[in-house]
Enzyme design. Structure first.
Site, PDB file in Angstrom:
ATOM      1  N   HIS A  39     -12.483  -7.921  -9.044  1.00 24.09           N
ATOM      2  CA  HIS A  39     -11.034  -7.272  -8.434  1.00 24.09           C
ATOM      3  C   HIS A  39     -10.139  -7.666  -8.994  1.00 24.09           C
ATOM      4  O   HIS A  39      -9.550  -8.631  -9.414  1.00 24.09           O
ATOM      5  CB  HIS A  39     -11.210  -8.028  -6.896  1.00 24.09           C
ATOM      6  CG  HIS A  39      -9.949  -7.801  -6.065  1.00 24.09           C
ATOM      7  ND1 HIS A  39      -9.001  -8.478  -5.652  1.00 24.09           N
ATOM      8  CD2 HIS A  39      -9.914  -6.456  -5.635  1.00 24.09           C
ATOM      9  CE1 HIS A  39      -8.119  -7.731  -4.849  1.00 24.09           C
ATOM     10  NE2 HIS A  39      -8.681  -6.526  -4.825  1.00 24.09           N
ATOM     11  N   HIS A  81      -1.291  -2.872  -9.403  1.00 20.78           N
ATOM     12  CA  HIS A  81      -1.706  -2.821  -7.897  1.00 20.78           C
ATOM     13  C   HIS A  81      -0.621  -2.481  -7.170  1.00 20.78           C
ATOM     14  O   HIS A  81      -0.485  -1.409  -6.430  1.00 20.78           O
ATOM     15  CB  HIS A  81      -2.047  -4.166  -7.382  1.00 20.78           C
ATOM     16  CG  HIS A  81      -2.189  -4.152  -6.001  1.00 20.78           C
ATOM     17  ND1 HIS A  81      -1.428  -4.802  -5.099  1.00 20.78           N
ATOM     18  CD2 HIS A  81      -3.495  -3.946  -5.286  1.00 20.78           C
ATOM     19  CE1 HIS A  81      -1.967  -4.624  -3.862  1.00 20.78           C
ATOM     20  NE2 HIS A  81      -3.255  -4.176  -3.930  1.00 20.78           N
TER      21      HIS A  81
HETATM   22  O1  G3P Z   1     -10.149  -1.671  -3.739  1.00 21.67           O
HETATM   23  C1  G3P Z   1     -10.668  -2.629  -2.862  1.00 21.67           C
HETATM   24  C2  G3P Z   1      -9.528  -3.568  -2.579  1.00 21.67           C
HETATM   25  O2  G3P Z   1      -8.974  -3.907  -3.856  1.00 21.67           O
HETATM   26  C3  G3P Z   1      -8.307  -3.093  -1.731  1.00 21.67           C
HETATM   27  O3  G3P Z   1      -7.213  -3.650  -1.569  1.00 21.67           O
HETATM   28  O4  G3P Z   1      -4.999  -3.897  -2.047  1.00 21.67           O
HETATM   29  O5  G3P Z   1      -6.523  -5.090  -3.481  1.00 21.67           O
HETATM   30  O6  G3P Z   1      -6.517  -2.823  -3.784  1.00 21.67           O
HETATM   31  P1  G3P Z   1      -6.139  -3.929  -2.802  1.00 21.67           P
HETATM   32 CA    CA Z   2      -7.904  -2.120  -5.179  1.00 17.49          CA
END
Ligand code: G3P
Ligand code: CA
Length: 289
Positions: A39, A81
Site C-alpha cells: 500500500h 494520495h
Molecule cells: O486502494 C485501496 C486503498 O488504498 C484505498 O484507500 O485512501 O489508501 O487510497 P486509500
Molecule cells: Ca489507494
C-alpha cells in the site's frame, strides 16, 4: 511464493529489525496465492509513493505495488494520495494546481522522518511520476494502480493506458495480471474498461455504514466490467465474502497491517490485502543469517 515469505535482501532485515514482528508457527497461515499489495509502497518504512518505498516493497517481495494516481496542472501522472500536498510535502495547495517541475522540487520525505524518527531517515525524496516508477521496475514488479482524479473527462485514464501500453505492461494482461487498476469511481472504471477490456479492474468501496452490503443488481452490474472488489476492513463480513465468491469476484481488503487481521480477512473470503507493513508477512527463519 510462500507466506510467511522470504525477503529478497537480508540487508532489509538489518535495516528494519526494530520493526520486525513474527507470528508463531502454530497460528493458521495464509495460502501461497494470497496477494500482498504494498500500500503506497512499503509505506511503514519509507515515505509513501517515493522510489525508496517502492524499492523496499520490491525487496520484500510484495505481489503488487500500489500506486495512487493524480494528474498535475500540466497533465503529468504522479504517484500521490491526497488531493492536496500539505500532509506529505513542504508545499501547500492542490496537486492539480502545480506543474510537475514545481512538484518535483518539493520535499516529500521529511514529514516521514519527523513522524517516524525511529525508522530509517530519508533525504531529498521527491514526488515521482508513474513513468519514473515503471521505468525503474519494468516487469520486475506488478502494478496495482488507483485512479484518484476521475474528473478529468477520461484524460487521466487515456494517458494511463497509453503509458502502460508503451511499457509493454498490458501484453496478455488478462492472464499475466501484470497490472490491476482500481477506483472508487464507476465512471473511471467504465472508461478504463472501454479503453482495454482485458485489464483486471477492482471497484473500491468504502462502506461507512457497516457491514458491507451490495444488492444482487449491484453485483451483476459491477461484475460486467470489474474482476473484483476492494473493501474497507472494518466492513468485511463472511456473508459479503460469500457473495463476492458467488459472483466470481476477487476480494481485496484495505488496509491490513497485522498477520492476524489478514488471517481474519482470509477466513471471511479475502484473496488479498493492502498492507503498509510487509514485514508482518515475512518469516525471519527463512532468511540466511
Ligand atoms: O486502494 C485501496 C486503498 O488504498 C484505498 O484507500 O485512501 O489508501 O487510497 P486509500
Ligand atoms: Ca489507494
Amino acid at each position: 511464493m510462500s507466506i510467511k515469505r522470504k525477503g529478497r535482501l537480508f540487508g532489509v532485515f538489518v535495516l528494519l529489525t526494530l520493526s520486525l514482528k513474527w507470528t508463531p508457527f502454530d497460528q493458521p497461515t495464509l495460502p501461497a496465492d494470497f496477494l500482498l499489495i504494498a500500500h503506497r509502497g512499503a509505506s511503514a518504512y519509507a515515505p509513501e509513493h517515493t522510489l525508496p518505498s517502492y524499492q523496499l516493497a520490491y525487496d520484500l517481495e510484495a505481489d503488487y505495488i500500489e500506486i495512487d494516481l493524480q494528474q498535475t496542472q500540466d497533465d503529468v501522472l504522479v504517484a500521490f494520495h491526497d488531493e492536496t500536498i500539505e500532509r506529505t510535502t513542504n508545499g501547500t495547495g492542490a496537486v492539480s494546481d502545480y506543474t510537475y517541475e514545481e512538484l518535483k522540487a518539493l520535499d516529500a520525505g521529511s514529514w516521514f522522518n519527523e513522524a517516524f524518527p525511529e525508522q530509517k531517515q530519508f533525504q531529498e525524496e521527491g514526488i515521482v511520476r508513474l513513468e519514473d516508477i515503471v521505468d525503474e521496475f519494468g516487469k520486475e514488479v506488478k502494478y496495482y494502480i488507483e485512479t484518484k482524479q476521475p474528473f478529468t473527462d477520461g484524460q487521466l485514464e487515456g494517458q494511463l493506458v497509453q503509458l502502460l501500453e508503451e511499457y509493454g505492461l498490458l501484453e496478455n494482461v488478462a492472464v499475466t495480471r501484470q497490472v490491476i487498476l482500481q477506483s472508487f469511481s464507476e465512471e473511471s472504471l467504465l472508461t478504463l474498461h472501454g479503453l482495454d477490456p482485458d485489464i483486471p479492474l477492482i471497484h473500491l468501496y468504502h462502506f461507512k455504514k457497516e457491514p458491507a452490503e451490495l444488492s444482487a443488481d449491484e453485483f451483476d452490474r459491477l461484475a460486467s466490467y470489474a474482476s473484483g472488489i476492494g473493501v474497507n476492513q472494518s466492513a468485511l463480513t463472511r456473508a459479503f465474502g460469500d457473495q463476492a465468491a458467488e459472483w466470481e469476484l476477487d476480494l481485496h481488503v484495505y488496509t491490513i497491517n497485522t498477520y492476524s487481521e489478514a488471517i481474519d480477512a482470509y477466513k471471511k473470503g479475502a484473496d488479498g490485502v493492502f498492507t503498509d507493513n510487509l514485514l508482518e508477512f515475512i518469516d525471519p527463519l527463512d532468511n540466511e543469517l
